[in-house]
Structure formats: C-alpha cells, structure tokens
Write a protein that holds these residues in place. Structure first.
Motif, PDB file in Angstrom:
ATOM      1  N   ALA A 100      10.723 -13.652  -2.752  1.00 54.17           N
ATOM      2  CA  ALA A 100      10.046 -14.564  -3.023  1.00 54.17           C
ATOM      3  C   ALA A 100       8.575 -14.300  -2.963  1.00 54.17           C
ATOM      4  CB  ALA A 100      10.082 -15.859  -1.900  1.00 54.17           C
ATOM      5  N   ASN A 101       8.119 -13.370  -1.976  1.00 51.11           N
ATOM      6  CA  ASN A 101       6.954 -12.778  -1.813  1.00 51.11           C
ATOM      7  C   ASN A 101       6.425 -11.933  -3.201  1.00 51.11           C
ATOM      8  OD1 ASN A 101       6.565 -13.884   0.712  1.00 51.11           O
ATOM      9  ND2 ASN A 101       6.751 -11.920   1.740  1.00 51.11           N
ATOM     10  N   GLY A 102       7.741 -11.219  -3.648  1.00 49.48           N
ATOM     11  CA  GLY A 102       7.190 -10.527  -5.006  1.00 49.48           C
ATOM     12  C   GLY A 102       6.968 -11.456  -6.189  1.00 49.48           C
ATOM     13  N   ALA A 103       7.664 -12.693  -6.250  1.00 48.80           N
ATOM     14  CA  ALA A 103       7.208 -13.437  -7.171  1.00 48.80           C
ATOM     15  C   ALA A 103       5.977 -14.218  -7.224  1.00 48.80           C
ATOM     16  CB  ALA A 103       8.494 -14.667  -7.375  1.00 48.80           C
ATOM     17  N   GLU A 104       5.261 -14.499  -5.877  1.00 47.39           N
ATOM     18  CA  GLU A 104       4.274 -15.140  -5.489  1.00 47.39           C
ATOM     19  C   GLU A 104       2.998 -13.982  -5.612  1.00 47.39           C
ATOM     20  OE1 GLU A 104       5.191 -19.112  -3.057  1.00 47.39           O
ATOM     21  OE2 GLU A 104       4.965 -17.062  -1.897  1.00 47.39           O
ATOM     22  N   VAL A 105       3.217 -13.061  -5.256  1.00 47.26           N
ATOM     23  CA  VAL A 105       2.238 -11.593  -5.040  1.00 47.26           C
ATOM     24  C   VAL A 105       2.260 -10.876  -6.229  1.00 47.26           C
ATOM     25  CG1 VAL A 105       1.355  -9.955  -3.669  1.00 47.26           C
ATOM     26  CG2 VAL A 105       2.248 -11.787  -2.623  1.00 47.26           C
ATOM     27  N   ALA A 106       3.223 -10.155  -6.528  1.00 46.30           N
ATOM     28  CA  ALA A 106       3.183  -9.177  -7.654  1.00 46.30           C
ATOM     29  C   ALA A 106       3.002  -9.792  -8.956  1.00 46.30           C
ATOM     30  CB  ALA A 106       4.463  -8.168  -7.593  1.00 46.30           C
ATOM     31  N   GLU A 107       3.987 -10.807  -9.221  1.00 44.82           N
ATOM     32  CA  GLU A 107       3.918 -11.314 -10.650  1.00 44.82           C
ATOM     33  C   GLU A 107       2.718 -12.233 -10.691  1.00 44.82           C
ATOM     34  OE1 GLU A 107       7.769 -12.402 -12.402  1.00 44.82           O
ATOM     35  OE2 GLU A 107       8.754 -12.139 -10.320  1.00 44.82           O
ATOM     36  N   MET A 108       2.370 -13.005  -9.714  1.00 46.27           N
ATOM     37  CA  MET A 108       1.174 -13.838  -9.901  1.00 46.27           C
ATOM     38  C   MET A 108       0.073 -13.131 -10.051  1.00 46.27           C
ATOM     39  SD  MET A 108       1.926 -17.041 -10.489  1.00 46.27           S
ATOM     40  CE  MET A 108      -0.029 -17.450 -10.542  1.00 46.27           C
ATOM     41  N   GLU A 109      -0.218 -12.059  -9.471  1.00 44.10           N
ATOM     42  CA  GLU A 109      -1.417 -11.146  -9.407  1.00 44.10           C
ATOM     43  C   GLU A 109      -1.526 -10.909 -11.045  1.00 44.10           C
ATOM     44  OE1 GLU A 109      -3.097  -6.938  -7.555  1.00 44.10           O
ATOM     45  OE2 GLU A 109      -1.056  -7.758  -7.286  1.00 44.10           O
ATOM     46  N   LEU A 110      -0.544 -10.545 -11.714  1.00 45.18           N
ATOM     47  CA  LEU A 110      -0.718 -10.350 -13.003  1.00 45.18           C
ATOM     48  C   LEU A 110      -1.154 -11.496 -13.604  1.00 45.18           C
ATOM     49  CD1 LEU A 110       0.023  -8.179 -15.508  1.00 45.18           C
ATOM     50  CD2 LEU A 110       2.252  -9.343 -15.645  1.00 45.18           C
ATOM     51  N   HIS A 111      -0.439 -12.431 -13.393  1.00 49.16           N
ATOM     52  CA  HIS A 111      -0.855 -13.709 -14.208  1.00 49.16           C
ATOM     53  C   HIS A 111      -2.488 -14.212 -13.794  1.00 49.16           C
ATOM     54  CE1 HIS A 111       3.230 -14.077 -14.680  1.00 49.16           C
ATOM     55  NE2 HIS A 111       3.400 -15.263 -15.080  1.00 49.16           N
ATOM     56  N   ASN A 112      -2.766 -14.055 -12.395  1.00 49.89           N
ATOM     57  CA  ASN A 112      -4.121 -14.337 -12.096  1.00 49.89           C
ATOM     58  C   ASN A 112      -5.131 -13.610 -12.657  1.00 49.89           C
ATOM     59  OD1 ASN A 112      -3.466 -16.608 -10.320  1.00 49.89           O
ATOM     60  ND2 ASN A 112      -3.091 -15.420  -8.624  1.00 49.89           N
ATOM     61  N   SER A 113      -4.698 -12.167 -13.022  1.00 49.66           N
ATOM     62  CA  SER A 113      -5.752 -11.457 -13.729  1.00 49.66           C
ATOM     63  C   SER A 113      -6.011 -11.741 -15.000  1.00 49.66           C
ATOM     64  CB  SER A 113      -4.970  -9.815 -13.721  1.00 49.66           C
ATOM     65  OG  SER A 113      -3.893  -9.699 -14.585  1.00 49.66           O
ATOM     66  N   PHE A 114      -4.884 -12.419 -15.676  1.00 46.15           N
ATOM     67  CA  PHE A 114      -4.967 -13.033 -17.008  1.00 46.15           C
ATOM     68  C   PHE A 114      -5.944 -14.362 -16.914  1.00 46.15           C
ATOM     69  CE2 PHE A 114      -0.481 -11.575 -18.240  1.00 46.15           C
ATOM     70  CZ  PHE A 114      -1.000 -10.164 -18.272  1.00 46.15           C
ATOM     71  N   PHE A 115      -5.800 -15.152 -15.753  1.00 44.66           N
ATOM     72  CA  PHE A 115      -6.659 -16.347 -15.939  1.00 44.66           C
ATOM     73  C   PHE A 115      -8.024 -16.005 -15.437  1.00 44.66           C
ATOM     74  CE2 PHE A 115      -2.702 -18.684 -13.729  1.00 44.66           C
ATOM     75  CZ  PHE A 115      -2.217 -18.970 -15.102  1.00 44.66           C
ATOM     76  N   LYS A 116      -8.188 -14.793 -14.881  1.00 46.81           N
ATOM     77  CA  LYS A 116      -9.641 -14.467 -14.384  1.00 46.81           C
ATOM     78  C   LYS A 116     -10.402 -14.110 -15.974  1.00 46.81           C
ATOM     79  CE  LYS A 116     -12.426 -11.290 -11.691  1.00 46.81           C
ATOM     80  NZ  LYS A 116     -12.152 -10.028 -10.718  1.00 46.81           N
ATOM     81  N   ASP A 117      -9.563 -13.272 -16.591  1.00 45.14           N
ATOM     82  CA  ASP A 117     -10.008 -12.784 -17.914  1.00 45.14           C
ATOM     83  C   ASP A 117     -10.406 -14.151 -18.874  1.00 45.14           C
ATOM     84  OD1 ASP A 117      -9.635 -10.204 -17.107  1.00 45.14           O
ATOM     85  OD2 ASP A 117      -7.796  -9.957 -18.212  1.00 45.14           O
ATOM     86  N   TRP A 118      -9.558 -14.832 -18.828  1.00 41.52           N
ATOM     87  CA  TRP A 118      -9.538 -16.028 -19.770  1.00 41.52           C
ATOM     88  C   TRP A 118     -10.474 -17.143 -19.271  1.00 41.52           C
ATOM     89  CZ3 TRP A 118      -3.527 -16.159 -20.079  1.00 41.52           C
ATOM     90  CH2 TRP A 118      -3.280 -14.979 -20.828  1.00 41.52           C
TER      91      TRP A 118
END
Length: 234
Positions: free
Chosen positions: A76-94
C-alpha cells in the motif's frame, strides 16, 4: 505450474491484446496526445488511492499473519509513495493536481469492483483481484521497454513517457510484483476448488478492467451529459 501462473495463462488472450494497446504503443513511439496522458495520470492517481485502501483492507482480514499484514501495508505504501511520487512529479511539471477531480466511468467501475471483492469475499479472492494491477503493469512495462530499445534514438519522447516506462519495467517494481505473486500462491494453496475458480475469474475480470482503463484514457472519457446541462459529471 504455480496457481498465479495458471491465472495468468487463463487470461493470456486478454494480455496479448493489452500489451499492444494503442495508448501504450503510442507512448513509446511518441504519437500519444499529451492531454490523453495527463488525463490518464490524474485518473491513475485516483485509482491508486483506492488500490492502497484495498491492500490495507486485505491486511485486516482474519487469519493474516503479522508478516503478511506488514507486507500488505508495504505494498500500500508503495502505491501511495513510490508510484504517486512519479505522478506528483508530473503534476508539478504540468502545474495541475488530482484534487477535486472525480473518478471517470471506468475508474469508478474498476475501483468499485476491486473494493467490493476485497471487502466482501474471502481473502484469497481479494488477493487475486488486485494481482493484475501489479503483474499486467510489469508485463506491459517490459514490452514497452523492448519496443523503446528497438526504436533507439529514432524517436524522442517527452520525459514523462520514459519515466513511466522506466518505473514499471524496472527491477524495483518487478521485485514487488514477484513478492505479491508469492502471496497469491500461498493463499491459493489452501483454497478449495470453488475459491480457486473465483480467483481465476477475478483475475480475468480485472485484466479486462485494466484494458478498459487505457481505453478510457485514450478517449478521455467523460460522464454522459444525460440531462443536457453541459456538465457531463455525476
């Protein structure tokens, strides 16, 4: 043959189609519209929140060992942290966010099915239901990586496409998937024939839902405007 492998083999026809999904192929050859990718990332962020919740629900099931509970929490932490870290990096760019966005039709269909199985069915069925999200992503990631390697320098992609491929084709994610497969196999060993058949059914159904999720992103699906108000929301 392991039980999990038998589930995979039973859905091989679906997986063979999904690995060639136009949304995924177009990410590699850089013909995917960036608006469709942004739509996908936002919806996937919403999905991952419910996916993590489903993993935690599995960890609360009766009979789950302390080690099993801890590992499900780690997933669960992997989904919320590692995968969401990738998504949040995209959100920051956009300069966007998934806050306030509602789940699109196929997102809600998938998360509702997943949470219903995890909350109401035996533990082994819940494990099998979540398996495609791990295994199919790893599989398509590796297929995309091979396609990218064949193309070499002939295609220049946005960094977000390459980062997505690198995550799901990577060794760290593969290790997570292998651990989860072992957990599914361990539960299947003590399951009766009826439960095993239901596990296989949930696995196949969620393979279909994975494909539908990418269909939805490619089409940027919206809720139908049934009343003609122009809102197209729930």
């Amino acid at each position: 043959m392991s039980f999990a492998q038998s589930f995979w083999d039973s859905a091989s026809d679906l997986i063979a189609v999904t690995e060639k999904h136009p949304f995924l192929v177009s990410m590699v050859d850089n013909t995917l519209d960036m608006d469709s990718f942004r739509y996908y990332v936002v919806q996937d962020a919403l999905y991952l929140s419910d996916f993590a919740a489903a993993l935690r629900l599995l960890g609360r099931n009766e009979g789950v060992s302390e080690a099993g509970r801890a590992r499900l929490q780690s997933f669960a932490n992997g989904a919320e942290v590692a995968e969401m870290e990738l998504h949040n990096s995209f959100f920051k760019d956009w300069k966007i966010s998934s806050d306030g966005v509602e789940q699109a039709p196929h997102t809600l269909l998938y998360t509702s099915y997943m949470l219903a199985v995890v909350a109401t069915r035996p533990h082994a069925e819940g494990l099998a239901c979540l398996l495609p999200c791990f295994w199919v992503y790893m599989h398509v990631g590796k297929c995309m990586l091979r396609h990218r390697e064949k193309l070499g320098d002939s295609v220049c992609r946005p960094p977000q496409f390459d980062a997505w491929i690198d995550m799901y084709a990577g060794e760290e994610f593969e290790n997570e998937v292998r651990d989860y497969i072992e957990m599914v196999d361990a539960a299947a060993k003590t399951a009766d024939s009826d439960t095993l058949e239901k596990m296989r059914g949930h696995f196949r159904k969620c393979c279909i839902l994975e494909h539908m999720f990418w269909d939805q992103a490619g089409n940027q699906m919206k809720w139908p405007d049934i009343t003609g108000s122009g809102s197209g929301t729930m």
